[in-house]
Every structure is written in C-alpha cells, then in structure tokens.
Design a protein around this motif. Structure first.
Motif, PDB file in Angstrom:
ATOM      1  N   TRP A 191       0.826  -1.207   0.000  1.00  0.00           N
ATOM      2  CA  TRP A 191       0.000   0.000   0.000  1.00  0.00           C
ATOM      3  C   TRP A 191       0.862   1.259   0.000  1.00  0.00           C
ATOM      4  N   ARG A 239      -9.080   2.311   0.678  1.00  0.00           N
ATOM      5  CA  ARG A 239      -8.040   2.735  -0.258  1.00  0.00           C
ATOM      6  C   ARG A 239      -8.380   2.437  -1.718  1.00  0.00           C
ATOM      7  N   PRO A 241     -10.557   3.345  -4.117  1.00  0.00           N
ATOM      8  CA  PRO A 241     -10.616   4.376  -5.167  1.00  0.00           C
ATOM      9  C   PRO A 241      -9.246   4.933  -5.533  1.00  0.00           C
ATOM     10  N   TRP A 242      -8.432   5.189  -4.517  1.00  0.00           N
ATOM     11  CA  TRP A 242      -7.072   5.693  -4.775  1.00  0.00           C
ATOM     12  C   TRP A 242      -6.244   4.658  -5.520  1.00  0.00           C
ATOM     13  N   MET A 243      -6.345   3.388  -5.127  1.00  0.00           N
ATOM     14  CA  MET A 243      -5.571   2.339  -5.781  1.00  0.00           C
ATOM     15  C   MET A 243      -5.977   2.188  -7.240  1.00  0.00           C
ATOM     16  N   TRP A 245      -7.302   4.528  -9.113  1.00  0.00           N
ATOM     17  CA  TRP A 245      -6.831   5.730  -9.820  1.00  0.00           C
ATOM     18  C   TRP A 245      -5.350   5.621 -10.144  1.00  0.00           C
ATOM     19  N   MET A 246      -4.547   5.153  -9.171  1.00  0.00           N
ATOM     20  CA  MET A 246      -3.116   4.985  -9.397  1.00  0.00           C
ATOM     21  C   MET A 246      -2.860   3.915 -10.457  1.00  0.00           C
ATOM     22  N   ARG A 249      -3.542   5.446 -13.843  1.00  0.00           N
ATOM     23  CA  ARG A 249      -2.497   6.399 -14.214  1.00  0.00           C
ATOM     24  C   ARG A 249      -1.257   5.699 -14.764  1.00  0.00           C
TER      25      ARG A 249
END
Length: 251
Positions: A191, A239, A241-243, A245-246, A249
């Motif tokens: 993470w 986590r 949504p952030w994961m 998104w990353m 990207r």
C-alpha cells in the motif's frame, strides 16, 4: 550517518538447540547476523550470548518476556535503524529457511533497494499438506487486498525489508506484533508503494528427531490470520478508489 550493510535478523522463541545451527549457517553466508531472543526460557539466550562473545559478526538482543514475532522483529529493526542500517533480511530460527540464499536475496535488494524481496517457498515432501493448502487462502486475500501487485507468498518469513517504511507502518499499527506480522507487513508495504519481488526458496520442515520445533497452533493462529485479513480488507475498501486511480495512471 553513513549507511551500513544490511543484516540478517532472526527472531527466536524457545526453538531449542536448532537455533544454534540456524545461526551458524547464517553466519557462514553473511557477515552480520542479529538474533532477537523473545523471552525464551529454554536456555538458548545464554548459549547465544556465549557464542556472540567469540564472534564479532553475531549480535544477540534479549527481550525479558515473550512479546510475539512481530514485536521481536520491530525491536531488531529499531536497533538496526539506530545504527544506520537500511535493509534487513528476516529468517526464522527453526531451520526451515535456506541460509545459502542469503547472498542472492541481499544482492537482489541492493539492485532494487526500494522493493521488498520476498521468498516464495518451494515445498518438499516434509511439508504438512494442511499448511501448504491453508496458506493459499491467505495468499489469495493478500493479493486481493493489494489489487494483485504480485505477492508470491504472504506468509513465508524469509525476505528482505527496507527498514524505514516498515518501522513507520508498525509504529502506527498496534496489531502487528504476533504470528500474523508477516502477511500484514507485505500488504501494508505494498500500500505504501514498496513493490514485491519474488524469489523461489526451498523450505524444509524438520521432524522432532531432527530438532524441529513449532509454536503454530492451528485454531489460535488461524483466528489471528482471519482477524488480520478482516482489518486489511476494511483498509483495502477505504483505499480502493485511490488504488484504482493509481493503477489507471500507470497504464
């Protein structure tokens, strides 16, 4: 402070004489080996302390009472960090882990210092079938919780950690002190962006006649693992949504 070479860190609790063989084998393959005696009552603390007096490459740290594998590892990590050591290879004291692979794992860590080098166990006929099959479930959960970053085995404790991020994580997580330390460490490091690199490592299970010892309790330790994955899954959902998104990207 100047960066120092990595060390081998061996947490030990009442493993009996096999710990001396483990330490001697590790010392044959690496120059600096530290043992954290986690409140052992079997006389091995005294024996290891005596060995260290005649071996400058061996250091023995003794905790007064048994606190758990994670707590012993954290104590060793903090002592290492205080001396400018940035990477540590952990291995068990019970003779299961392949000390001859220490140099190869350390070399992989030197080539990829921002990664964790994880041993992926290669079992032989001595491995209990229940343990081999049971770990598959923990590995599946660990990979789900990291969106399949590539954790080959979440439970095998033969691995090289970058010290600073692991200490930071453990100081913030009061649960990471017992048997379930190993899988939680790799998930939380993932993470943090610490990428896993897997390397095959043969594992052997010693019989009682060979000096083998185990503190694994099927019910107690599986309850610990289940509670750990409940905590991690909740953290994963927060986590996610952030994961995602990353992940988008990076593609």
């Amino acid at each position: 402070m100047r960066e120092r070479p990595p060390i081998v860190l061996i947490p030990s609790y009442n493993t009996g004489p096999i710990v001396f063989e483990t330490v001697a084998t590790a010392r044959r393959h690496w120059t600096a080996v530290w043992v954290v005696v986690d409140g052992s009552t079997d006389g091995t603390a005294e024996g290891l302390d005596e060995l260290a007096r005649g071996d400058a490459g061996l250091r023995v740290l003794i905790l007064p009472q048994n606190s758990g594998k994670g707590a012993a590892v954290l104590y060793g990590l903090e002592c290492a960090a205080a001396e400018g050591i940035t990477h540590v290879l952990t291995m068990d004291a019970d003779g299961q882990h392949p000390a001859d692979l220490i140099p190869a794992f350390m070399a992989a860590s030197a080539e990829h210092p921002h990664c964790m080098i994880l041993g992926k166990p290669v079992f032989d006929a001595s491995a209990p079938l229940l343990r081999v099959r049971g770990r598959r479930l923990s590995n599946w959960w660990a990979n789900l919780e990291t969106l399949w970053m590539g954790i080959g085995d979440s439970l095998f404790g033969f691995r090289v950690y970058p010290v600073a991020p692991l200490i930071d994580i453990m100081r913030k997580q009061r649960w990471m002190r017992r048997f379930d330390f190993d899988p939680e460490a790799v998930v939380r490091l993932a993470w943090r962006g610490v990428r896993p690199i897997n390397r095959d490592a043969p594992v052997r299970y010693l019989s009682a006649e060979q000096g083998g010892s185990s503190h694994f309790n099927y019910w107690r330790d599986n309850v610990l693992l289940t509670w750990m994955h409940v905590r991690l899954f909740l953290g994963f959902l927060l986590r996610l949504p952030w994961m995602l998104w990353m992940r988008a990207r990076s593609q």
